[in-house]
Design a protein around this motif. Structure first.
Motif, PDB file in Angstrom:
ATOM      1  N   VAL A  15      53.189 102.631 -16.572  1.00 40.68           N
ATOM      2  CA  VAL A  15      53.261 102.474 -15.138  1.00 40.68           C
ATOM      3  C   VAL A  15      52.203 101.259 -14.841  1.00 40.68           C
ATOM      4  O   VAL A  15      51.130 101.666 -14.460  1.00 40.68           O
ATOM      5  N   PRO A  16      52.514  99.932 -14.990  1.00 40.61           N
ATOM      6  CA  PRO A  16      51.405  99.044 -14.644  1.00 40.61           C
ATOM      7  C   PRO A  16      51.173  98.511 -13.449  1.00 40.61           C
ATOM      8  O   PRO A  16      50.192  97.829 -13.186  1.00 40.61           O
ATOM      9  N   ALA A  17      51.688  99.123 -12.284  1.00 40.86           N
ATOM     10  CA  ALA A  17      51.610  98.820 -11.149  1.00 40.86           C
ATOM     11  C   ALA A  17      50.267  99.426 -10.461  1.00 40.86           C
ATOM     12  O   ALA A  17      49.768 100.498 -10.881  1.00 40.86           O
ATOM     13  N   PHE A  18      49.568  98.556  -9.773  1.00 45.14           N
ATOM     14  CA  PHE A  18      48.446  98.909  -9.112  1.00 45.14           C
ATOM     15  C   PHE A  18      48.596  98.404  -7.498  1.00 45.14           C
ATOM     16  O   PHE A  18      48.085  97.214  -7.206  1.00 45.14           O
ATOM     17  N   PRO A  19      49.408  99.026  -6.691  1.00 47.25           N
ATOM     18  CA  PRO A  19      49.764  98.479  -5.440  1.00 47.25           C
ATOM     19  C   PRO A  19      48.330  98.095  -4.765  1.00 47.25           C
ATOM     20  O   PRO A  19      48.491  97.196  -3.876  1.00 47.25           O
ATOM     21  N   ALA A  20      47.377  98.845  -4.741  1.00 46.23           N
ATOM     22  CA  ALA A  20      46.178  98.572  -4.061  1.00 46.23           C
ATOM     23  C   ALA A  20      45.507  97.154  -4.120  1.00 46.23           C
ATOM     24  O   ALA A  20      44.910  96.745  -3.468  1.00 46.23           O
ATOM     25  N   ALA A  21      45.808  96.667  -5.442  1.00 42.33           N
ATOM     26  CA  ALA A  21      45.475  95.386  -5.905  1.00 42.33           C
ATOM     27  C   ALA A  21      46.447  94.420  -5.754  1.00 42.33           C
ATOM     28  O   ALA A  21      46.419  93.235  -6.490  1.00 42.33           O
ATOM     29  N   LYS A  22      47.620  94.755  -5.308  1.00 47.49           N
ATOM     30  CA  LYS A  22      48.954  93.853  -5.086  1.00 47.49           C
ATOM     31  C   LYS A  22      49.587  93.715  -6.359  1.00 47.49           C
ATOM     32  O   LYS A  22      50.144  92.678  -6.745  1.00 47.49           O
ATOM     33  N   ARG A  23      49.349  94.506  -7.242  1.00 53.41           N
ATOM     34  CA  ARG A  23      50.154  94.358  -8.583  1.00 53.41           C
ATOM     35  C   ARG A  23      51.187  95.315  -8.281  1.00 53.41           C
ATOM     36  O   ARG A  23      51.229  96.718  -8.286  1.00 53.41           O
ATOM     37  N   THR A  24      52.518  94.890  -8.397  1.00 50.57           N
ATOM     38  CA  THR A  24      53.716  95.901  -8.297  1.00 50.57           C
ATOM     39  C   THR A  24      54.830  95.714  -9.233  1.00 50.57           C
ATOM     40  O   THR A  24      54.740  94.609 -10.104  1.00 50.57           O
ATOM     41  N   THR A  25      55.721  96.537  -9.668  1.00 53.92           N
ATOM     42  CA  THR A  25      56.507  96.576 -10.623  1.00 53.92           C
ATOM     43  C   THR A  25      58.082  96.654  -9.984  1.00 53.92           C
ATOM     44  O   THR A  25      58.405  97.778  -9.281  1.00 53.92           O
ATOM     45  N   HIS A  26      59.111  95.758 -10.312  1.00 55.86           N
ATOM     46  CA  HIS A  26      60.374  95.978  -9.670  1.00 55.86           C
ATOM     47  C   HIS A  26      61.326  95.465 -10.753  1.00 55.86           C
ATOM     48  O   HIS A  26      61.202  94.289 -11.091  1.00 55.86           O
ATOM     49  N   ASN A  27      62.270  96.278 -10.875  1.00 55.03           N
ATOM     50  CA  ASN A  27      63.380  95.740 -12.030  1.00 55.03           C
ATOM     51  C   ASN A  27      62.598  95.710 -13.328  1.00 55.03           C
ATOM     52  O   ASN A  27      63.109  94.479 -13.850  1.00 55.03           O
TER      53      ASN A  27
END
Length: 155
Positions: A69-81
């Motif tokens: 799960v590489p997302a880190f939304p607080a640092a504006k790193r997100t994963t979509h598709n």
């Protein structure tokens, strides 16, 4: 009691073999002392030895699936598709694409991981976790999308 080991091995710039050997040894030792949950810290822009370290961890632990799960939304790193984004820009279109040591040629996470391992890679959304046994090979790396803190909580 849940025992957890967090690996932040700083292997981004090491040779693939050195990185995977380090992870293999650490996971074996964790298993020996009873730690069953292992969190491998990776660069949120997916540079380094990700695929080879995941493969080493799976083999050393004897598990069938590794969840990524590489997302880190607080640092504006997100994963979509299964594409990694930095501030809503696909990873391969950011400054990280031109990194002199570990350039990023793709934002599609399965392609990045597959450069270093032959283990099957499955990409899913958080709401598909319950369907995993029917959509994932027994031995696989599972990439899970996340665009928000709520997604991370659901995962």
């Amino acid at each position: 009691m849940i025992r957890l080991l967090v690996l932040a091995d700083e292997t981004r710039h090491t040779e693939k073999r050195v990185a995977s050997d380090m992870v293999r040894r650490l996971v074996h030792e964790a298993n020996r002392i009873g730690i069953r949950w292992i969190y491998i810290k990776v660069d949120s822009t997916l540079r380094g030895n990700i695929g080879s370290e995941f493969e080493a961890a799976l083999h050393a632990n004897g598990c069938n699936r590794l969840f990524f799960v590489p997302a880190f939304p607080a640092a504006k790193r997100t994963t979509h598709n299964a594409v990694q984004y930095v501030d809503n820009v696909p990873l391969h279109e950011t400054i990280y694409a031109n990194d002199p040591f570990t350039p990023v040629a793709s934002g599609f996470i399965p392609d990045i991981i597959a450069e270093q391992t032959d283990i099957p890679i499955v990409a899913i959304k958080p709401n598909e976790l319950s369907e995993l046994p029917s959509i994932s090979p027994e031995k696989s790396i599972v990439v899970v999308d996340a665009k928000s803190e709520e997604d991370l909580f659901q995962i």
